[in-house]
Design a protein around this motif. Structure first.
Motif, PDB file in Angstrom:
ATOM      1  N   ILE A   1       0.787  -1.205  -0.102  1.00 44.89           N
ATOM      2  CA  ILE A   1      -0.077   0.054   0.063  1.00 44.89           C
ATOM      3  C   ILE A   1       0.774   1.191  -0.073  1.00 44.89           C
ATOM      4  N   PHE A   2       1.967   1.472   1.001  1.00 46.68           N
ATOM      5  CA  PHE A   2       2.699   2.276   1.046  1.00 46.68           C
ATOM      6  C   PHE A   2       3.857   2.556   0.333  1.00 46.68           C
ATOM      7  N   ASN A   3       3.749   2.046  -0.958  1.00 47.02           N
ATOM      8  CA  ASN A   3       5.036   1.890  -2.000  1.00 47.02           C
ATOM      9  C   ASN A   3       5.573   3.144  -2.135  1.00 47.02           C
ATOM     10  N   PRO A   4       6.739   3.424  -2.639  1.00 45.29           N
ATOM     11  CA  PRO A   4       7.376   4.673  -2.850  1.00 45.29           C
ATOM     12  C   PRO A   4       6.837   6.035  -3.435  1.00 45.29           C
ATOM     13  N   SER A   5       5.730   5.531  -4.349  1.00 42.48           N
ATOM     14  CA  SER A   5       5.216   6.642  -5.039  1.00 42.48           C
ATOM     15  C   SER A   5       3.889   7.022  -4.664  1.00 42.48           C
ATOM     16  N   PHE A   6       3.461   6.207  -3.772  1.00 44.85           N
ATOM     17  CA  PHE A   6       1.926   6.385  -3.226  1.00 44.85           C
ATOM     18  C   PHE A   6       1.772   7.657  -2.667  1.00 44.85           C
ATOM     19  N   PRO A   7       2.368   8.007  -1.541  1.00 41.69           N
ATOM     20  CA  PRO A   7       2.164   9.329  -0.837  1.00 41.69           C
ATOM     21  C   PRO A   7       2.387  10.608  -1.809  1.00 41.69           C
ATOM     22  N   TYR A   8       3.229  10.525  -2.648  1.00 43.38           N
ATOM     23  CA  TYR A   8       3.114  11.816  -3.793  1.00 43.38           C
ATOM     24  C   TYR A   8       2.069  11.691  -4.484  1.00 43.38           C
ATOM     25  N   ARG A   9       1.818  10.722  -4.958  1.00 39.31           N
ATOM     26  CA  ARG A   9       0.707  10.523  -5.976  1.00 39.31           C
ATOM     27  C   ARG A   9      -0.606  10.949  -5.650  1.00 39.31           C
ATOM     28  N   LEU A  10      -0.900  10.343  -4.179  1.00 39.56           N
ATOM     29  CA  LEU A  10      -2.221  10.682  -3.454  1.00 39.56           C
ATOM     30  C   LEU A  10      -2.194  12.061  -3.496  1.00 39.56           C
ATOM     31  N   VAL A  11      -1.223  12.775  -2.755  1.00 39.31           N
ATOM     32  CA  VAL A  11      -1.190  14.190  -2.541  1.00 39.31           C
ATOM     33  C   VAL A  11      -1.620  14.799  -3.830  1.00 39.31           C
ATOM     34  N   HIS A  12      -0.760  14.597  -4.650  1.00 44.28           N
ATOM     35  CA  HIS A  12      -0.920  15.365  -6.111  1.00 44.28           C
ATOM     36  C   HIS A  12      -2.251  15.194  -6.813  1.00 44.28           C
ATOM     37  N   MET A  13      -2.567  14.081  -6.665  1.00 45.24           N
ATOM     38  CA  MET A  13      -3.984  13.764  -7.302  1.00 45.24           C
ATOM     39  C   MET A  13      -5.013  14.359  -6.563  1.00 45.24           C
ATOM     40  N   SER A  14      -5.155  14.502  -5.283  1.00 46.97           N
ATOM     41  CA  SER A  14      -6.273  14.996  -4.457  1.00 46.97           C
ATOM     42  C   SER A  14      -6.264  16.505  -4.702  1.00 46.97           C
ATOM     43  N   ILE A  15      -4.869  17.167  -4.567  1.00 40.66           N
ATOM     44  CA  ILE A  15      -4.797  18.588  -4.654  1.00 40.66           C
ATOM     45  C   ILE A  15      -5.483  18.860  -6.318  1.00 40.66           C
ATOM     46  N   ALA A  16      -5.127  18.066  -7.178  1.00 39.78           N
ATOM     47  CA  ALA A  16      -5.659  18.201  -8.427  1.00 39.78           C
ATOM     48  C   ALA A  16      -7.219  18.381  -8.594  1.00 39.78           C
ATOM     49  N   ALA A  17      -7.810  17.314  -7.940  1.00 42.18           N
ATOM     50  CA  ALA A  17      -9.130  17.483  -7.861  1.00 42.18           C
ATOM     51  C   ALA A  17      -9.700  18.737  -7.201  1.00 42.18           C
TER      52      ALA A  17
ATOM     53  N   LEU B   1     -11.731  25.447  -9.967  1.00 42.34           N
ATOM     54  CA  LEU B   1     -11.911  26.280 -11.568  1.00 42.34           C
ATOM     55  C   LEU B   1     -13.420  25.997 -11.846  1.00 42.34           C
ATOM     56  N   PHE B   2     -13.996  24.993 -11.789  1.00 39.45           N
ATOM     57  CA  PHE B   2     -15.339  24.788 -12.129  1.00 39.45           C
ATOM     58  C   PHE B   2     -16.262  25.645 -11.370  1.00 39.45           C
ATOM     59  N   VAL B   3     -16.103  25.782 -10.051  1.00 42.20           N
ATOM     60  CA  VAL B   3     -16.933  26.435  -9.323  1.00 42.20           C
ATOM     61  C   VAL B   3     -16.785  28.182  -9.402  1.00 42.20           C
TER      62      VAL B   3
ATOM     63  N   ALA C   1     -11.772  35.612 -18.282  1.00 41.96           N
ATOM     64  CA  ALA C   1     -10.472  34.631 -18.077  1.00 41.96           C
ATOM     65  C   ALA C   1     -10.934  33.488 -17.160  1.00 41.96           C
ATOM     66  N   ALA C   2     -11.801  33.788 -15.814  1.00 41.96           N
ATOM     67  CA  ALA C   2     -12.111  32.736 -15.088  1.00 41.96           C
ATOM     68  C   ALA C   2     -12.948  31.784 -15.840  1.00 41.96           C
ATOM     69  N   VAL C   3     -13.766  32.480 -16.839  1.00 45.18           N
ATOM     70  CA  VAL C   3     -14.851  31.229 -17.499  1.00 45.18           C
ATOM     71  C   VAL C   3     -14.025  30.335 -18.410  1.00 45.18           C
ATOM     72  N   LEU C   4     -12.946  30.941 -19.040  1.00 42.52           N
ATOM     73  CA  LEU C   4     -12.089  30.171 -19.969  1.00 42.52           C
ATOM     74  C   LEU C   4     -11.338  29.110 -19.216  1.00 42.52           C
ATOM     75  N   MET C   5     -10.719  29.379 -17.851  1.00 42.67           N
ATOM     76  CA  MET C   5      -9.810  28.557 -17.278  1.00 42.67           C
ATOM     77  C   MET C   5     -10.904  27.656 -16.428  1.00 42.67           C
ATOM     78  N   GLY C   6     -12.197  27.369 -16.727  1.00 44.03           N
ATOM     79  CA  GLY C   6     -13.054  26.333 -15.920  1.00 44.03           C
ATOM     80  C   GLY C   6     -12.547  25.040 -16.170  1.00 44.03           C
ATOM     81  N   PRO C   7     -12.500  24.712 -17.492  1.00 44.57           N
ATOM     82  CA  PRO C   7     -12.233  23.263 -17.964  1.00 44.57           C
ATOM     83  C   PRO C   7     -10.745  22.815 -17.635  1.00 44.57           C
ATOM     84  N   THR C   8      -9.776  23.956 -17.341  1.00 46.72           N
ATOM     85  CA  THR C   8      -8.298  23.596 -17.435  1.00 46.72           C
ATOM     86  C   THR C   8      -7.975  22.644 -16.252  1.00 46.72           C
ATOM     87  N   GLY C   9      -8.622  22.379 -15.140  1.00 51.83           N
ATOM     88  CA  GLY C   9      -8.293  21.684 -14.124  1.00 51.83           C
ATOM     89  C   GLY C   9      -8.378  20.005 -14.544  1.00 51.83           C
ATOM     90  N   LEU C  10      -9.492  19.748 -15.328  1.00 46.42           N
ATOM     91  CA  LEU C  10      -9.796  18.600 -15.838  1.00 46.42           C
ATOM     92  C   LEU C  10      -8.702  18.261 -16.940  1.00 46.42           C
TER      93      LEU C  10
END
Length: 476
Positions: free
Chosen positions: A175-191, A197-199, A361-370
């Motif tokens: 579970i706690f393999n070497p890349s897991f903590p970085y990828r979990l935090v990175h993906m959660s923040i991305a979400a 951005l959507f809101v 600009a905020a409207v145009l940036m709406g989909p950029t997170g996805l």
């Protein structure tokens, strides 16, 4: 189809379905947390703007959640239909991890989702808030297990191969393999960023339409604060994730950078633009900045990373693709940071809600997170190639024995059905966003107060009005 092999078609099919799927959980994770914050703020302050926003975004959350579940089931089936040899080989690890996701996260979400959506006038405010928090927590738990499984495929640990199959010997290492903590935090923040951005785009759209209410200003303001705070954190986390990837998957980093070989004693430039040529083993038309590659990739002025030429040809990821997807992700990340800074500047100048240029600009940036999430996942998954389990099992050994005709047919069916089903769902979400939250201030006994109104209707874009005999008597 187009002269593609069964392996290539199976990869395209999985890539297509996962690309549709990932956008829904990403928004669900961000909106789940947002709903919990909104309801908590309403309970604390009794400010009706938070309540209106909570009711509005719960509708979008419900539709998005449903599409995420449906698209996820299809992916699970593909492990057995298209990647049966992978399932037979690594199922001892991936199977339990996905089962834990269902037992802990999906059951938690399913159990409390009904209370969150339909329990406004069925349970007390405290219990309803608890249900909303549990749903939000469930989305994060789901992310944890999914990324634990995927991260193990990137940096496998805690296993042995017995009789040609993977056998877990240390679940903590799995579970706690070497890349897991970085990828979990990175993906959660991305979400969180994608949802913000959507809101923010939704609020900016309403302001541009002249629908200037306290609820709309509140949602736009909260989104801009979130982007300002979280985008620099994501850049820092991404840098740490890059250093971890360099340690465990150096070929991926070399391909992302279009870096082919080192010159003794020289620092590495950062290639801003170029066209990597896998056959010629060079990056054509390279536009680079001296020293910057070494500083960013190794944090040393003269640091070096292995070039692609130091890896066998069969072990090299496709630099031509991930060179550009990585730069797309990073470029959009920089624009997100600039949007956050721009929002702070507009707030200081008291033009946050009135500057039409900034709102556009905020409207145009709406989909950029996805878009950034999709670009990042393409970089991550194609950068792992030619391995399905890095250094352990090659992708060509994982695919099922299907003919190109079968895979071409199913891929065509997927494309048509996905655009019909999920295209309809996405268009409905956009309809909800365009309608916007109810701009009327709520008050006790009105339809805007969920504690005194009928259950929330997540599949309705129409404004809520009092219902039932008591509400009708009050209205008249």
């Amino acid at each position: 189809m187009f002269g593609l092999s069964a392996l290539e078609l199976a990869r395209i099919q999985f890539g297509f379905t996962v690309s549709f799927h990932i956008i829904f959980p990403a928004i669900t994770i961000g909106l789940g947390a947002y709903l919990a914050v909104l309801e908590g703020l309403w309970l604390y302050s009794k400010e009706q703007a938070y309540l209106q926003l909570c009711h509005f975004w719960s509708k979008i959350f419900a539709v998005n959640f449903g599409m995420g579940v449906v698209s996820g089931i299809v992916m699970a089936y593909q492990f057995g239909t298209n990647w049966s040899y992978f399932s037979a080989f690594a199922g001892g690890v991936t199977g339990p991890l996905l089962t834990y996701e269902v037992l802990t996260a999906f059951f938690l979400e399913a159990g409390f989702l009904g209370v969150m959506l339909f329990g406004w006038n069925k349970v007390g405010p405290g219990l309803h808030f608890f249900a909303t928090v549990m749903v939000s927590l469930g989305t994060l738990i789901s992310t944890t297990w999914i990324l634990a499984s995927n991260s193990w495929m990137q940096t496998p640990q805690g296993y042995e191969i017995v009789d040609g199959r993977v056998v877990p010997v240390d679940w903590l290492e799995v579970i706690f393999n070497p890349s897991f903590p970085y990828r979990l935090v990175h993906m959660s923040i991305a979400a969180f960023l994608a949802a913000a951005l959507f809101v923010g785009a939704s609020g900016a759209w309403q302001l541009l339409k002249g629908r200037d209410s306290k609820a709309i200003r509140t949602m736009f303001s909260m989104a801009m604060w979130m982007i300002l705070v979280v985008s620099p954190v994501q850049i820092f986390v991404g840098d740490a994730h890059g250093l971890n990837t360099l340690e465990h998957q150096p070929a991926k980093i070399a391909a992302m950078e279009g870096h082919w070989e080192n010159m003794p004693g020289e620092s590495m430039p950062l290639i801003l633009f170029g066209i990597p040529d896998m056959e010629a083993e060079t990056t054509r038309y390279a536009l680079s900045i001296p020293y910057l590659g070494s500083l960013i990739l190794t944090h040393e002025l003269h640091g070096q990373i292995p070039g692609l030429k130091s890896f066998p040809r069969d072990d090299r990821p496709n630099s031509t693709v991930i060179f550009f997807t990585f730069r797309l992700m990073v470029g959009l990340g920089v624009l997100m940071l600039l949007l956050g800074i721009g929002g702070a500047l507009m707030r200081w100048r008291r033009k946050l809600y009135s500057s039409r240029l900034f709102l556009r600009a905020a409207v145009l940036m709406g989909p950029t997170g996805l878009i950034a999430i999709l670009a990042g996942w393409i970089t991550t998954e194609m950068g792992r190639q030619p391995w399905v389990v890095y250094g352990v099992m090659r992708t060509r050994d994982a695919v099922s024995n299907h003919s190109p005709l079968v895979l071409s047919t199913t891929l065509a069916i997927f494309v048509v059905m996905y655009f019909i089903v999920f295209g309809t769902g996405i268009s409905y979400i956009l309809k909800l966003v365009d309608a916007g939250p109810d701009v009327h201030d709520g008050h006790p006994g009105s339809g805007n107060d969920p504690q005194n109104a009928r259950s929330a209707r997540p599949m309705s874009a129409a404004p809520d009005h009092p219902a039932g005999p008591t509400a009708e008597r009050e209205e008249h």
